[in-house]
Design a protein around this motif. Structure first.
Motif, mmCIF file in Angstrom:
data_model
loop_
_atom_site.group_PDB
_atom_site.id
_atom_site.type_symbol
_atom_site.label_atom_id
_atom_site.label_comp_id
_atom_site.label_asym_id
_atom_site.label_seq_id
_atom_site.Cartn_x
_atom_site.Cartn_y
_atom_site.Cartn_z
ATOM 1 N N PRO A 181 77.407 -0.921 5.334
ATOM 2 C CA PRO A 181 77.595 -2.299 5.747
ATOM 3 C C PRO A 181 79.040 -2.762 5.613
ATOM 4 O O PRO A 181 79.503 -3.574 6.402
ATOM 5 C CB PRO A 181 76.680 -3.079 4.801
ATOM 6 C CG PRO A 181 75.668 -2.087 4.362
ATOM 7 C CD PRO A 181 76.410 -0.792 4.302
ATOM 8 N N ALA A 182 79.752 -2.245 4.614
ATOM 9 C CA ALA A 182 81.113 -2.698 4.383
ATOM 10 C C ALA A 182 82.085 -2.077 5.372
ATOM 11 O O ALA A 182 83.205 -2.539 5.529
ATOM 12 C CB ALA A 182 81.536 -2.369 2.964
ATOM 13 N N ALA A 183 81.659 -1.002 6.067
ATOM 14 C CA ALA A 183 82.581 -0.318 6.952
ATOM 15 C C ALA A 183 82.876 -1.136 8.197
ATOM 16 O O ALA A 183 83.946 -1.020 8.779
ATOM 17 C CB ALA A 183 82.003 1.035 7.329
ATOM 18 N N LEU A 184 81.924 -1.946 8.623
ATOM 19 C CA LEU A 184 82.099 -2.731 9.830
ATOM 20 C C LEU A 184 82.153 -4.208 9.460
ATOM 21 O O LEU A 184 81.253 -4.709 8.797
ATOM 22 C CB LEU A 184 80.911 -2.462 10.764
ATOM 23 C CG LEU A 184 81.157 -2.569 12.252
ATOM 24 C CD1 LEU A 184 82.204 -1.549 12.701
ATOM 25 C CD2 LEU A 184 79.859 -2.330 12.998
ATOM 26 N N PRO A 185 83.168 -4.908 9.892
ATOM 27 C CA PRO A 185 83.234 -6.343 9.547
ATOM 28 C C PRO A 185 82.079 -7.099 10.185
ATOM 29 O O PRO A 185 81.640 -6.775 11.292
ATOM 30 C CB PRO A 185 84.570 -6.785 10.140
ATOM 31 C CG PRO A 185 85.342 -5.534 10.384
ATOM 32 C CD PRO A 185 84.340 -4.468 10.651
ATOM 33 N N THR A 186 81.621 -8.094 9.502
ATOM 34 C CA THR A 186 80.625 -9.000 10.075
ATOM 35 C C THR A 186 81.132 -10.429 10.057
ATOM 36 O O THR A 186 80.427 -11.338 10.484
ATOM 37 C CB THR A 186 79.312 -8.925 9.286
ATOM 38 O OG1 THR A 186 79.579 -9.231 7.913
ATOM 39 C CG2 THR A 186 78.686 -7.552 9.380
ATOM 40 N N SER A 187 82.347 -10.609 9.544
ATOM 41 C CA SER A 187 82.904 -11.953 9.464
ATOM 42 C C SER A 187 84.419 -11.859 9.509
ATOM 43 O O SER A 187 85.012 -10.894 9.014
ATOM 44 C CB SER A 187 82.448 -12.618 8.158
ATOM 45 O OG SER A 187 83.123 -13.830 7.963
#
Lengths: 426, 203
Positions: A374-380
């Motif tokens: 989850p931390a590998a791709l930004p979501t914000s």
């Protein structure tokens, strides 16, 4: 069709269950450590502060014996060797990035010393001097002298003598005599602020250190003193505050060997004179033989003294495996030669005992499950400021400009008023 | 459930699949293929090799700002450089000049002014964006400007940030929707690469 689906479902459920259960069944510690502040054994009978252990198999740390032995007095009762002090012992076992790591720290500090949280540093802050003393060690309950060893020559002859019935009395007297011999009066002392060992381990490696903070004002060395009957004392060694691994305290021991032998003879004879007096002349021969044999038995043991009588190792380190370590800040053995008689050193004192490792890695399936994806791709995207850094919101360019303009207007009005005033008063 | 019901369902699924195949076939004929989209634009040539971006130039918005590499936080937040006049390049995204993936740049909007991307939402389709690298300046043409709520952006995270795109594009992102307390949305600009201007064309 339906039965096939049921069968497939059962097989699938079984497979999933197997996958889920297997890691748990196979879970072995990936990090482990243990710590013990003090262990004291007299003639093989040991007591100590218990051992704190920590293990981690990747599912969390598990610790045993937490909170044992807050003080030496509480741990060792009326022991004659160590007086009041503060004991610390703690171990931790964790997992970081799938790799096990562990740390342990244990030791003693003098009164008013304090225990600090275990980490990469020491676990004790020095207090008053911690005095190690064997001066009043009571040997009367030990089995140093056994008929089968030092008294062998005597026991083989006594039955032929008319005083055979006195064997028990003499043996008891000898035991009493031994209790009052120089061996019982040898004093070993050193004033420490704290005496502690610590270790760390991670996959493939393990390290340990020992620290002997002193209270002598000398930052580099702590003197260890051996005192003999009659008040004689000898500084055995000045030990470094941070001794190298497996430092032996041997300096000067050979100079006191003869003193101890002479003292032994005197003590034996004095003690036996009173007890054996009713046995008249027969006893003299027995006494001579007894003392001679006893000393003869002991004397080889005193040569060399450092190997046979007093063996002290500082920062004792052993590696059970390449990636694990055991450290004893101080390991003291008094009369190791008694091994033959009692199966152990007469006294074995260990202070600051820790063990770390071996370490491993959490199974790769768990590592894959780590929340890295989850931390590998930004979501914000947080790309907004209320105001420029150093500038308060609400004091933007507009308001700043207004303030500047206002100030400028006031300045101009003041200047105009000043000019008008000057003109009017010309 | 009897077999006739199953037969009916299977027939429905098969029909749906056939319709879907037809739609895809038509779309493939009508829409330009990625290969066509990636073809060099006249006057431009492909960059020799991808390179790290060092400066952003957007003539229409008078943006000229240095670009610094940035990383996503463990909380999956992409923070631009601390200085609101700098632009951040997500260093796990594609380098300008790459033929695949997405080059993600982000910069601050400052409510009181002074942020490098304060006016990003004013950019219009077709306006040019230039990204300077040590190996040349890549020129992009704006294709789309959208404003999404924070939640919408999170939902679209894969399409915005994932590096699995078969063709490259530039993504510029900043904040918008100032409420007096915080920002509630993001402005996102997409741009397609034109390439490095040919020297003859530049002259």
């Amino acid at each position: 069709m339906r039965s096939s689906l049921r069968f497939a479902s059962i097989v699938g459920a079984f497979a999933l269950s197997t996958v889920a259960i297997t890691p748990a069944m196979a879970a072995a510690p990936v990090s482990q450590a243990g710590a013990n502040a003090v262990y004291l054994a007299v003639a093989g009978n040991g007591q100590g502060t218990g051992t704190v252990t920590a293990t981690n198999d990747g599912s969390g740390e598990k610790k045993n014996n937490v909170g044992t032995a807050p003080t030496v007095v509480g741990a060792l009762g009326n022991n004659p060797v160590l007086k009041a002090g503060v004991a610390a012992q703690d171990a931790t076992a964790g997992v970081a990035d799938g790799a096990g790591n562990s740390a342990a720290c244990a030791g003693l500090a003098g009164e008013d010393g304090s225990v600090v949280k275990i980490g990469s540093g020491n676990c004790l802050k020095p207090g008053k001097a911690l005095t190690l003393s064997l001066a009043n060690l009571d040997l009367s309950n030990t089995t140093l002298i056994q008929p089968g060893t030092a008294l062998d020559p005597l026991t083989s002859q006594l039955p032929a003598l008319p005083v055979g019935q006195t064997l028990g009395t003499v043996t008891a007297a000898i035991e009493d005599a031994i209790a009052g011999t120089p061996l019982g009066e040898i004093g070993l002392s050193g004033n420490f602020g704290a005496l502690q060992a610590r270790c760390t381990a991670s996959p493939g490696t393990a390290q340990g250190t020992a620290n002997l903070a002193n209270t002598s004002g000398d930052d580099q060395h702590t003197p260890i003193t051996l005192s003999l009957p009659g008040g004689t004392s000898v500084i055995l060694a000045k030990i470094p505050v941070n001794p190298a691994p497996n430092t032996k305290v041997v300096t000067g021991l050979d100079t006191v060997t003869q003193d101890i032998v002479n003292a032994l003879k005197t003590q034996f004879n004095d003690a036996l004179d009173g007890v054996a007096a009713p046995l008249d002349t027969v006893v003299d021969a027995i006494q001579d033989q007894l003392v001679t044999n006893l000393v003869a038995q002991l004397q080889p043991a005193l040569q060399p003294l450092e190997q046979q009588v007093l063996d002290i190792t500082l920062n004792k380190q052993t590696h059970p495996t390449p990636d694990s370590i055991k450290v004893n800040a101080l390991d003291l053995q008094l009369l190791p030669a008694a091994q033959a008689a009692v199966g152990s050193s007469l006294v074995n004192l260990q202070i600051g005992n820790v063990a770390c490792g071996p370490s491993g890695r959490v199974a790769s399936s768990a590592a894959v499950a780590a929340p890295e994806a989850p931390a590998a791709l930004p979501t914000s995207v947080s790309a907004g400021y209320a105001a420029m850094p150093g500038q308060h919101a609400g004091q933007g360019d507009d308001s700043s400009n207004a303030i500047v303009l206002g100030a400028f207007a006031l300045l101009m009005a003041g200047a105009a008023g000043f000019i008008s005033f000057r003109r009017l008063h010309r | 459930m009897n077999e006739s019901v199953w037969d009916a369902r299977i027939a429905t699924w098969m029909s749906s699949l056939l319709v879907l195949c037809g739609v895809l076939a038509v779309a493939g004929l009508v829409l330009p293929s990625p290969a066509v989209e990636a073809a060099p634009t006249p006057g431009y040539q492909a960059m020799a090799a991808p390179a790290k971006p060092v400066r952003l130039v957007v003539p229409a918005l008078k943006i000229r700002a240095p670009i610094l590499p940035i990383e996503v936080t463990p909380q999956a937040v992409l923070d631009p450089p601390r200085n609101p006049r700098d632009v951040g390049w997500w260093q796990r995204s594609a380098r300008p000049g790459a033929t695949k993936g997405q080059t993600v740049l982000t910069g601050h909007t400052v409510h009181t002014g002074g942020g490098v991307m304060d006016r990003l939402g004013k950019l219009r389709k077709g306006q040019l964006v230039r990204v300077v690298t040590p190996k040349g300046t890549m020129t992009y043409s704006t294709t789309r400007v959208v404003t999404w709520s924070k939640a919408e952006l999170a939902r679209r995270a894969v399409s915005i940030f994932a590096q699995t795109r078969p063709t490259n594009r530039l993504v510029l992102i900043t904040c918008s929707g100032w409420t007096g307390k915080d920002y509630t949305s993001n402005v996102v600009v997409f741009a397609k690469p034109l390439g490095v201007r040919e020297k003859t064309a530049a002259a």
